[in-house]
Design a protein around this motif. Sequence first.
Motif, PDB file in Angstrom:
ATOM      1  N   ILE A   1       0.827  -1.209   0.000  1.00 57.99           N
ATOM      2  CA  ILE A   1       0.000   0.000   0.000  1.00 57.99           C
ATOM      3  C   ILE A   1       0.863   1.260   0.000  1.00 57.99           C
ATOM      4  O   ILE A   1       0.369   2.358  -0.155  1.00 57.99           O
ATOM      5  CB  ILE A   1      -0.963   0.020   1.214  1.00 57.99           C
ATOM      6  N   TYR A   2       2.173   1.107   0.208  1.00 59.62           N
ATOM      7  CA  TYR A   2       3.051   2.271   0.302  1.00 59.62           C
ATOM      8  C   TYR A   2       3.773   2.511  -1.017  1.00 59.62           C
ATOM      9  O   TYR A   2       3.826   1.633  -1.889  1.00 59.62           O
ATOM     10  CB  TYR A   2       4.073   2.083   1.419  1.00 59.62           C
TER      11      TYR A   2
ATOM     12  N   VAL B   1       3.698  -4.395   2.574  1.00 54.56           N
ATOM     13  CA  VAL B   1       2.583  -4.121   3.495  1.00 54.56           C
ATOM     14  C   VAL B   1       1.259  -4.220   2.740  1.00 54.56           C
ATOM     15  O   VAL B   1       0.895  -3.344   1.960  1.00 54.56           O
ATOM     16  CB  VAL B   1       2.740  -2.726   4.146  1.00 54.56           C
TER      17      VAL B   1
ATOM     18  N   LYS C   1      -2.742  -4.374   2.689  1.00 52.18           N
ATOM     19  CA  LYS C   1      -3.933  -3.856   3.407  1.00 52.18           C
ATOM     20  C   LYS C   1      -3.546  -2.946   4.566  1.00 52.18           C
ATOM     21  O   LYS C   1      -3.937  -1.801   4.611  1.00 52.18           O
ATOM     22  CB  LYS C   1      -4.844  -4.983   3.907  1.00 52.18           C
ATOM     23  N   SER C   2      -2.803  -3.455   5.539  1.00 55.14           N
ATOM     24  CA  SER C   2      -2.389  -2.623   6.682  1.00 55.14           C
ATOM     25  C   SER C   2      -1.229  -3.327   7.382  1.00 55.14           C
ATOM     26  O   SER C   2      -1.043  -4.537   7.215  1.00 55.14           O
ATOM     27  CB  SER C   2      -3.545  -2.454   7.672  1.00 55.14           C
ATOM     28  N   PRO C   3      -0.456  -2.584   8.185  1.00 60.80           N
ATOM     29  CA  PRO C   3       0.629  -3.243   8.924  1.00 60.80           C
ATOM     30  C   PRO C   3       0.113  -4.371   9.815  1.00 60.80           C
ATOM     31  O   PRO C   3       0.705  -5.447   9.868  1.00 60.80           O
ATOM     32  CB  PRO C   3       1.230  -2.102   9.755  1.00 60.80           C
ATOM     33  N   ASP C   4      -1.032  -4.149  10.485  1.00 58.87           N
ATOM     34  CA  ASP C   4      -1.567  -5.194  11.375  1.00 58.87           C
ATOM     35  C   ASP C   4      -1.951  -6.444  10.590  1.00 58.87           C
ATOM     36  O   ASP C   4      -1.644  -7.567  10.988  1.00 58.87           O
ATOM     37  CB  ASP C   4      -2.790  -4.679  12.137  1.00 58.87           C
ATOM     38  N   HIS C   5      -2.641  -6.227   9.454  1.00 55.40           N
ATOM     39  CA  HIS C   5      -3.072  -7.385   8.666  1.00 55.40           C
ATOM     40  C   HIS C   5      -1.848  -8.203   8.207  1.00 55.40           C
ATOM     41  O   HIS C   5      -1.837  -9.425   8.316  1.00 55.40           O
ATOM     42  CB  HIS C   5      -3.876  -6.921   7.445  1.00 55.40           C
ATOM     43  N   THR C   6      -0.822  -7.494   7.747  1.00 53.75           N
ATOM     44  CA  THR C   6       0.362  -8.207   7.242  1.00 53.75           C
ATOM     45  C   THR C   6       1.054  -8.959   8.372  1.00 53.75           C
ATOM     46  O   THR C   6       1.428 -10.126   8.225  1.00 53.75           O
ATOM     47  CB  THR C   6       1.347  -7.180   6.614  1.00 53.75           C
TER      48      THR C   6
ATOM     49  N   ASP D   1       4.887  -0.282  12.584  1.00 50.91           N
ATOM     50  CA  ASP D   1       3.548   0.240  12.861  1.00 50.91           C
ATOM     51  C   ASP D   1       2.520  -0.858  13.157  1.00 50.91           C
ATOM     52  O   ASP D   1       1.354  -0.562  13.380  1.00 50.91           O
ATOM     53  CB  ASP D   1       3.042   1.100  11.676  1.00 50.91           C
TER      54      ASP D   1
ATOM     55  N   GLU E   1       5.249   7.897   3.639  1.00 44.92           N
ATOM     56  CA  GLU E   1       4.207   7.250   4.458  1.00 44.92           C
ATOM     57  C   GLU E   1       4.805   6.586   5.701  1.00 44.92           C
ATOM     58  O   GLU E   1       4.074   6.102   6.552  1.00 44.92           O
ATOM     59  CB  GLU E   1       3.466   6.200   3.620  1.00 44.92           C
TER      60      GLU E   1
END
Length: 438
Positions: free
Chosen positions: A65-66, A111, A113-118, A146, A180
Motif C-alpha cells: 500500500i506504500y 505491506v 492492506k495494513s501493517p496489522d493485517h500483514t 507500525d 508514508e
Amino acid sequence: MELVKKLSILADAAKYDVSCSSSGSKRANTPNGVGNAAVAGICHSWADDGRCISLLKILFTNYCIYDCAYCVNRVSNDRARAAFTAREVADLTINFYRRNYIEGLFLSSAVMKSPDHTMEQLVKVVRILREEHKFNGYIHLKAIPDADPSLIFQAGEYADRMSVNIELPSRKSLKLLAPEKEFDTIVSPMKNIGAGIIERKEERKKSRKVKKFVPAGQSTQLIVGASPEPDFHILKLSEGLYNKFNLKRVYYSAYIPVSTNPLLPTFKNPPLLREHRLYQADWLLRFYKFQADELLDRENPNFDIALDPKANWALNHLELFPVEINTADYELLLRVPGIGVKSAQRIIRSRRTGSISYYDLKKFGTVLKRARYFITCQGKYFGGIPIRDDLLRDRLSTDIAGSKQLSLFEQNNDSWSNVEEKADSYLNDIPLLTGGSE
Ligand code: SF4
C-alpha cells in the motif's frame, strides 16, 4: 495463481533484502548430479556456531500500500504481484525442509492492506510451522513497522531472529523518499524486541523453563547511496543501534536503481565499494573496540574508498607506531593493520612463554604484508620504508583503477543541491541514536 508462479515472483522480490544474502548463482542440475542452484529463493546465513545454513527466502506478498521511491515493490510500480496464504508458506517450508533443500525460512513482506493485517499473516505462518508441523528449524521473520506491538511480541515467541528494516538512514530522507513511513514507528518495534530479549534473559536466569524470546537476536538493513547521508552518519546510526537496542547485525545494502524517480540518484553501478568499507568499519565497531568518532568525523565524513578503515585510522595516528609486538597491550595490537582478533590473542598467549620473533607472527595469522609497516619485533623494524603517510598510503591502498566507484554525491537531481551542507545537517537528524537527548 499457481503456487510455482507465486514462488517465482515472491522469491525474486525478496532478493533486495540483504539481511541474509541470496545465493546469487544459477546452475542447472547435471545428468548425474544432485541439486541445482537458483538465483533467488534460497539464501545462506550463518548460525552462531559458524555453520552455514540454507534458507528459503521469500516475501509473503509484494502487494504494497506504500510508495517508497527506492523500492521495486512500491504501489506505483507496474509489476507482477502475488500473495501467499499463511498455510501455503508453511507447507512450502516444511516440504522443502523434508526434501533437504533448506534448513530454515527467511520471511519478509510488503505491506498488504495494513501493517496489522500483514503482521497477522506472518504470525500465522510461524504459528502453523511451530505448532502444527512442529518445525524446529531456523526462522528469520520481518517485523512490520507500525504493527500492533502484541503481534510483534507473538512473532518473537516463534522466530529465531527478527528484523525491522530502517532502509533510509535519516528522518529527512524518509520524509522525502518514503513519506508514508515514520522513523519512530520503525524504531519502536526494535525497541520492544530489544526490551523483550533482555527481559526474557533475566527471567531465564531464575528458571531455565522460561522460553527464549528471539534467541538469535535482531537485525536491520540500511540502504547506502539512495540518499545523501555520509558514512559518518550511517556509522553513528549503526553504533547507536548496537549500543541502545543490542542489535546482532546491521546490514548495508548498496542502492540498486530500480526507479527513475527524480529524487533518486542515477548511476550505472551500485556503490559496492562504499558498502564494503561500511561493513569493514562495522566489524571494527563490533570486534575491535573502535568507536565511530575515531574512524570518521564531521570534517572527514566519508571513508577513503582506496583504504580500508583500519589502515586509514592507523595512517591518521602514525604517532602511535611502530608498536613493539612483545610489549604492546592487547587493545593496541588490535589496532595494527594486519592483526586480527585471533592473531592478537595468540600473540598475547605466546608472549607468556617467551619472546616472539618476526617469523613467529605468520603462524599466528598476522598479515605481514600490512602489519610490517606498523610494528617492531624484538626491537627491529621490518617495513623497509620510513613510516611516512604518503609512502604507507601508497603501499596500503587498494587498486581501484578500473572498478568505477560512484562518487558519494554523484547525482542528477536538484533536490540534492548544496549537498555537502545538507549531508552535515543529517548528523543531527537522529539524536536518539547518535547519543543526543531522546
Ligand atoms: S513498505 Fe516496504 S515493500 Fe512497501 S514500498 Fe516501502 S519498502 Fe517497498
